[in-house]
Design a protein around this motif. Structure first.
Motif, PDB file in Angstrom:
ATOM      1  N   ARG A 128       0.866  -1.173   0.000  1.00  0.00           N
ATOM      2  CA  ARG A 128       0.000   0.000   0.000  1.00  0.00           C
ATOM      3  C   ARG A 128       0.902   1.222   0.000  1.00  0.00           C
ATOM      4  NH1 ARG A 128      -5.047   2.008   3.548  1.00  0.00           N
ATOM      5  NH2 ARG A 128      -4.711   4.192   3.071  1.00  0.00           N
ATOM      6  N   PHE A 129       0.738   2.054  -1.007  1.00  0.00           N
ATOM      7  CA  PHE A 129       1.574   3.245  -1.152  1.00  0.00           C
ATOM      8  C   PHE A 129       0.671   4.449  -1.244  1.00  0.00           C
ATOM      9  CE2 PHE A 129       3.744   6.361  -3.872  1.00  0.00           C
ATOM     10  CZ  PHE A 129       4.857   6.594  -3.090  1.00  0.00           C
ATOM     11  N   VAL A 130       0.839   5.372  -0.302  1.00  0.00           N
ATOM     12  CA  VAL A 130       0.116   6.640  -0.319  1.00  0.00           C
ATOM     13  C   VAL A 130       1.156   7.706  -0.640  1.00  0.00           C
ATOM     14  CG1 VAL A 130      -1.268   8.260   1.004  1.00  0.00           C
ATOM     15  CG2 VAL A 130      -1.519   5.805   1.403  1.00  0.00           C
ATOM     16  N   PRO A 131       1.067   8.324  -1.814  1.00  0.00           N
ATOM     17  CA  PRO A 131       2.124   9.254  -2.218  1.00  0.00           C
ATOM     18  C   PRO A 131       2.131  10.524  -1.381  1.00  0.00           C
ATOM     19  CG  PRO A 131       0.347   9.247  -3.823  1.00  0.00           C
ATOM     20  CD  PRO A 131       0.026   8.193  -2.815  1.00  0.00           C
ATOM     21  N   GLY A 132       3.301  11.061  -1.242  1.00  0.00           N
ATOM     22  CA  GLY A 132       3.490  12.348  -0.587  1.00  0.00           C
ATOM     23  C   GLY A 132       3.965  13.352  -1.624  1.00  0.00           C
ATOM     24  N   MET A 133       4.514  14.439  -1.171  1.00  0.00           N
ATOM     25  CA  MET A 133       5.016  15.460  -2.078  1.00  0.00           C
ATOM     26  C   MET A 133       6.429  15.093  -2.518  1.00  0.00           C
ATOM     27  SD  MET A 133       5.158  19.536  -1.557  1.00  0.00           S
ATOM     28  CE  MET A 133       6.677  19.715  -0.674  1.00  0.00           C
ATOM     29  N   LEU A 134       6.709  15.237  -3.804  1.00  0.00           N
ATOM     30  CA  LEU A 134       8.050  14.986  -4.322  1.00  0.00           C
ATOM     31  C   LEU A 134       8.933  16.173  -3.963  1.00  0.00           C
ATOM     32  CD1 LEU A 134       7.173  13.552  -7.824  1.00  0.00           C
ATOM     33  CD2 LEU A 134       8.162  12.315  -5.911  1.00  0.00           C
ATOM     34  N   VAL A 135       9.877  15.950  -3.064  1.00  0.00           N
ATOM     35  CA  VAL A 135      10.728  17.020  -2.586  1.00  0.00           C
ATOM     36  C   VAL A 135      12.028  17.073  -3.375  1.00  0.00           C
ATOM     37  CG1 VAL A 135      11.958  17.950  -0.604  1.00  0.00           C
ATOM     38  CG2 VAL A 135       9.744  16.885  -0.298  1.00  0.00           C
ATOM     39  N   GLY A 136      12.663  15.924  -3.583  1.00  0.00           N
ATOM     40  CA  GLY A 136      13.946  15.897  -4.273  1.00  0.00           C
ATOM     41  C   GLY A 136      15.064  16.277  -3.334  1.00  0.00           C
ATOM     42  N   GLY A 137      16.017  17.076  -3.831  1.00  0.00           N
ATOM     43  CA  GLY A 137      17.146  17.501  -3.015  1.00  0.00           C
ATOM     44  C   GLY A 137      18.289  16.510  -3.089  1.00  0.00           C
ATOM     45  N   GLU A 138      19.135  16.538  -2.088  1.00  0.00           N
ATOM     46  CA  GLU A 138      20.314  15.668  -2.005  1.00  0.00           C
ATOM     47  C   GLU A 138      19.888  14.304  -1.468  1.00  0.00           C
ATOM     48  OE1 GLU A 138      24.461  15.056  -2.394  1.00  0.00           O
ATOM     49  OE2 GLU A 138      23.394  16.928  -2.785  1.00  0.00           O
ATOM     50  N   VAL A 139      20.088  13.245  -2.261  1.00  0.00           N
ATOM     51  CA  VAL A 139      19.681  11.899  -1.870  1.00  0.00           C
ATOM     52  C   VAL A 139      20.856  10.953  -2.060  1.00  0.00           C
ATOM     53  CG1 VAL A 139      18.100   9.991  -2.328  1.00  0.00           C
ATOM     54  CG2 VAL A 139      17.292  12.337  -2.552  1.00  0.00           C
TER      55      VAL A 139
END
Length: 106
Positions: free
Chosen positions: A29-40
């Motif tokens: 079960r995947f509930v998406p959040g906001m795509l933030v990005g940044g340093e990963v």
């Protein structure tokens, strides 16, 4: 079903995402959040565990066979480490929609 390493990477670029896997590992079960990005920073699994009880002939566990062979190999304990391209092919289409520029280190 996506690999657990890919789900951890996806969780790293989002804020507020919820990922739930049942105890048998058959439902996600995947509930998406906001795509933030940044340093990963993400460590791609590269070590292959010892092969026990699996056939060395054919394409099981080599990444080039049909899905049934790969599922059978996974059930026997043969893991198929993913290349960096496996992670990039899912992340590149998402990267333009991130809030911050996506800087990946795989």
């Amino acid at each position: 079903m996506p690999s657990s390493a890919y789900l951890r990477l996806l969780d790293g670029i989002t804020n507020g995402a919820t990922i739930e896997i049942n105890s048998t590992g058959t439902q996600l079960r995947f509930v998406p959040g906001m795509l933030v990005g940044g340093e990963v920073h993400h460590d791609c699994p590269v070590d292959r565990p010892p092969v026990t009880g699996a056939s060395t002939s054919g394409s099981a566990g080599t990444g080039g066979g049909n899905p049934q062979d790969e599922e059978a190999a996974a059930a026997e304990g043969v893991l198929n480490p993913r290349s960096v391209g496996y992670y990039l092919k899912f992340l590149l289409p998402l990267s333009p929609f991130c809030k911050l520029p996506l800087n990946l280190r795989l």
